[in-house]
Design an enzyme around this catalytic site. Structure first.
Site, PDB file in Angstrom:
ATOM      1  N   SER A   1     -12.088 -25.203 -21.438  1.00 31.71           N
ATOM      2  CA  SER A   1     -12.320 -25.050 -22.870  1.00 31.71           C
ATOM      3  C   SER A   1     -13.579 -24.239 -23.134  1.00 31.71           C
ATOM      4  CB  SER A   1     -12.459 -26.426 -23.521  1.00 31.71           C
ATOM      5  OG  SER A   1     -12.850 -26.268 -24.871  1.00 31.71           O
TER       6      SER A   1
ATOM      7  N   LEU B   1      -6.679 -31.074 -39.227  1.00 26.49           N
ATOM      8  CA  LEU B   1      -5.890 -29.840 -39.382  1.00 26.49           C
ATOM      9  C   LEU B   1      -4.981 -29.614 -38.171  1.00 26.49           C
ATOM     10  CD1 LEU B   1      -8.543 -27.486 -41.030  1.00 26.49           C
ATOM     11  CD2 LEU B   1      -6.683 -28.744 -42.113  1.00 26.49           C
TER      12      LEU B   1
ATOM     13  N   SER C   1      -5.470 -29.975 -34.850  1.00 29.76           N
ATOM     14  CA  SER C   1      -5.953 -29.260 -33.666  1.00 29.76           C
ATOM     15  C   SER C   1      -5.210 -29.731 -32.412  1.00 29.76           C
ATOM     16  CB  SER C   1      -7.461 -29.448 -33.497  1.00 29.76           C
ATOM     17  OG  SER C   1      -7.802 -30.813 -33.504  1.00 29.76           O
ATOM     18  N   SER C   2      -4.800 -30.993 -32.368  1.00 29.64           N
ATOM     19  CA  SER C   2      -4.098 -31.453 -31.160  1.00 29.64           C
ATOM     20  C   SER C   2      -2.701 -30.853 -31.094  1.00 29.64           C
ATOM     21  CB  SER C   2      -4.077 -32.980 -31.057  1.00 29.64           C
ATOM     22  OG  SER C   2      -3.288 -33.549 -32.067  1.00 29.64           O
TER      23      SER C   2
ATOM     24  N   ASP D   1       3.533 -31.953 -37.707  1.00 30.36           N
ATOM     25  CA  ASP D   1       2.402 -31.131 -37.268  1.00 30.36           C
ATOM     26  C   ASP D   1       2.848 -30.068 -36.262  1.00 30.36           C
ATOM     27  OD1 ASP D   1       1.140 -33.032 -38.767  1.00 30.36           O
ATOM     28  OD2 ASP D   1       0.197 -34.050 -37.078  1.00 30.36           O
TER      29      ASP D   1
HETATM   30  C1  GLA Z   1      -0.058 -37.350 -38.751  1.00 26.17           C
HETATM   31  C2  GLA Z   1       1.222 -37.347 -37.911  1.00 26.17           C
HETATM   32  C3  GLA Z   1       2.362 -36.660 -38.665  1.00 26.17           C
HETATM   33  C4  GLA Z   1       2.522 -37.256 -40.066  1.00 26.17           C
HETATM   34  C5  GLA Z   1       1.176 -37.311 -40.789  1.00 26.17           C
HETATM   35  C6  GLA Z   1       1.288 -38.023 -42.127  1.00 26.17           C
HETATM   36  O1  GLA Z   1      -0.521 -36.037 -38.943  1.00 26.17           O
HETATM   37  O2  GLA Z   1       1.021 -36.676 -36.684  1.00 26.17           O
HETATM   38  O3  GLA Z   1       3.563 -36.779 -37.929  1.00 26.17           O
HETATM   39  O4  GLA Z   1       3.122 -38.522 -40.009  1.00 26.17           O
HETATM   40  O5  GLA Z   1       0.193 -37.953 -40.016  1.00 26.17           O
HETATM   41  O6  GLA Z   1       2.128 -37.324 -42.979  1.00 26.17           O
END
Ligand code: GLA
Length: 344
Positions: free
Chosen positions: A55, A108, A110-111, A151
């Site tokens: 990293s 945001l 990042s993972s 995400d």
């Molecule tokens: C986190 C989870 C998503 C979603 C949001 C809430 O970011 O990783 O899958 O459930 O919370 O909307």
């Protein structure tokens, strides 16, 4: 003899901000995130019998066996890389660096961006839905948190200039043009958030309990909620049912250019997450209240899982310039994850 594949690879994966539709993905509901112009880049060379990622932003080097086993001494973030390696099951390793313009652990995704970039660098699927499914499994392996697909899919499927209407049951993505009259500003509450050990799993379980009583929440409407006996479970379900409706309404309002209505729905989403789903915090509520008082702000809400993390405000362009004393980012809807091989 089979021709050798080019071994250099660069994979880029954006973070995301969710405009509306939180805690709906894990019941196959609707969400409206956008991939953003802050991203993670994994760059290196395929080969060898381990995945080694160094990293540029954080200490340490992740060293992962091709079976997904973390080699001793690897830092905490290695578990995301390991989850991806276990899912991709590559036949050859990788020696790469990772750098990011995303705030780490700041809400945001990042993972998710790290997972998607590593998966692409390891030769994971091009198809955004396949890629997102794989990375969601990797996240669940890494954290044990029963997250939904939002995400990873937002990062994989982003479209420049567009938010993404995702049906998390069908796993379909419909790009929705973002009007240039809206600026998206993300403000970090400064309240560190870690979903491992948070009540996230408990909220998912409450939604399951509601579905045992009334069937899939994605198909339920408010009149079905009375059949849920437990008042807490009923409120959790009411959030999900009304939030799905708000996502639909927000997409219509965006298409119609009704910005005041978009803002009203965003505000209502926060109130529902606060009172019915109970994932807000006094810090997030305070930030939302201050943003809403600012001239030119259409609406503001917590974004993502809650329990800390970030708030998103939709504002007239420039309205928040120079406002936020906190860490904040004006973000634009960006292209999704992509990979370049055979560099140089
Ligand atoms: C986190 C989870 C998503 C979603 C949001 C809430 O970011 O990783 O899958 O459930 O919370 O909307």
């Amino acid at each position: 003899m089979v021709a050798e594949e080019p071994s250099e690879v660069r994979a880029t994966a954006p973070g995301r901000v969710n405009l509306i539709g939180d805690h709906t993905d894990h019941t196959g509901g609707l969400v409206l995130p956008m991939a953003i112009d802050l991203a993670t880049v994994v760059e290196g060379r395929r080969g060898g019998d381990a995945v080694v990622v160094t990293s540029e932003d954080r200490a340490g080097r992740a060293v992962i066996g091709l079976d997904g086993a973390i080699v001793d001494g690897s830092p905490g973030w290695s578990r995301y890389v390991a989850g991806v390696v276990a899912e991709v099951a590559p036949s050859t390793g990788l020696d790469a660096t990772v750098r990011t313009t995303l705030p780490l652990g700041g809400g945001l995704s990042s993972s998710a961006a790290l997972e998607v970039a590593v998966a692409l660098a390891l030769g994971g699927p091009d198809d955004p839905v396949e890629l997102a499914r794989l990375c969601r499994r990797a996240e669940q392996r890494a954290t044990g948190v029963p997250c939904g697909i939002m995400d990873q899919l937002a990062s994989a499927a982003g479209v420049e200039g567009h938010a993404l209407l995702i049906d998390c049951h069908e796993e379909t993505v419909r790009p929705v043009p973002m009007p240039s009259a809206i600026e998206v500003v993300v403000v970090d509450s400064g309240q560190a958030r870690e979903l491992v050990g948070s009540p996230y799993a408990e909220r998912v379980a409450a939604c399951r309990a509601a579905e045992v009583a009334i069937g899939p929440l994605r198909r339920a409407d408010p009149s079905d909620l009375a059949a849920i006996d437990d008042p807490t479970i009923r409120r959790r379900a009411r959030h999900v049912v009304t939030e799905n409706a708000r996502v639909r309404a927000a997409v219509e309002a965006l298409r119609a250019g009704d910005l005041a209505e978009v803002g009203r729905l965003v505000d209502a989403s926060h109130e529902s997450l606060r009172h019915d789903f109970e994932v807000s915090t006094p810090e997030l509520d305070d930030l939302v209240a201050r943003l809403r008082r600012h001239p030119g702000v259409l609406g503001a809400r917590l974004t993502g899982a809650g329990f800390g993390g970030c708030v998103v405000a939709l504002a007239r362009p420039g309205a928040l310039a120079g406002w936020a004393p906190e860490r904040s980012w004006t973000v634009t809807p960006a292209r999704g994850a992509h990979r370049v091989t055979g560099l140089g």
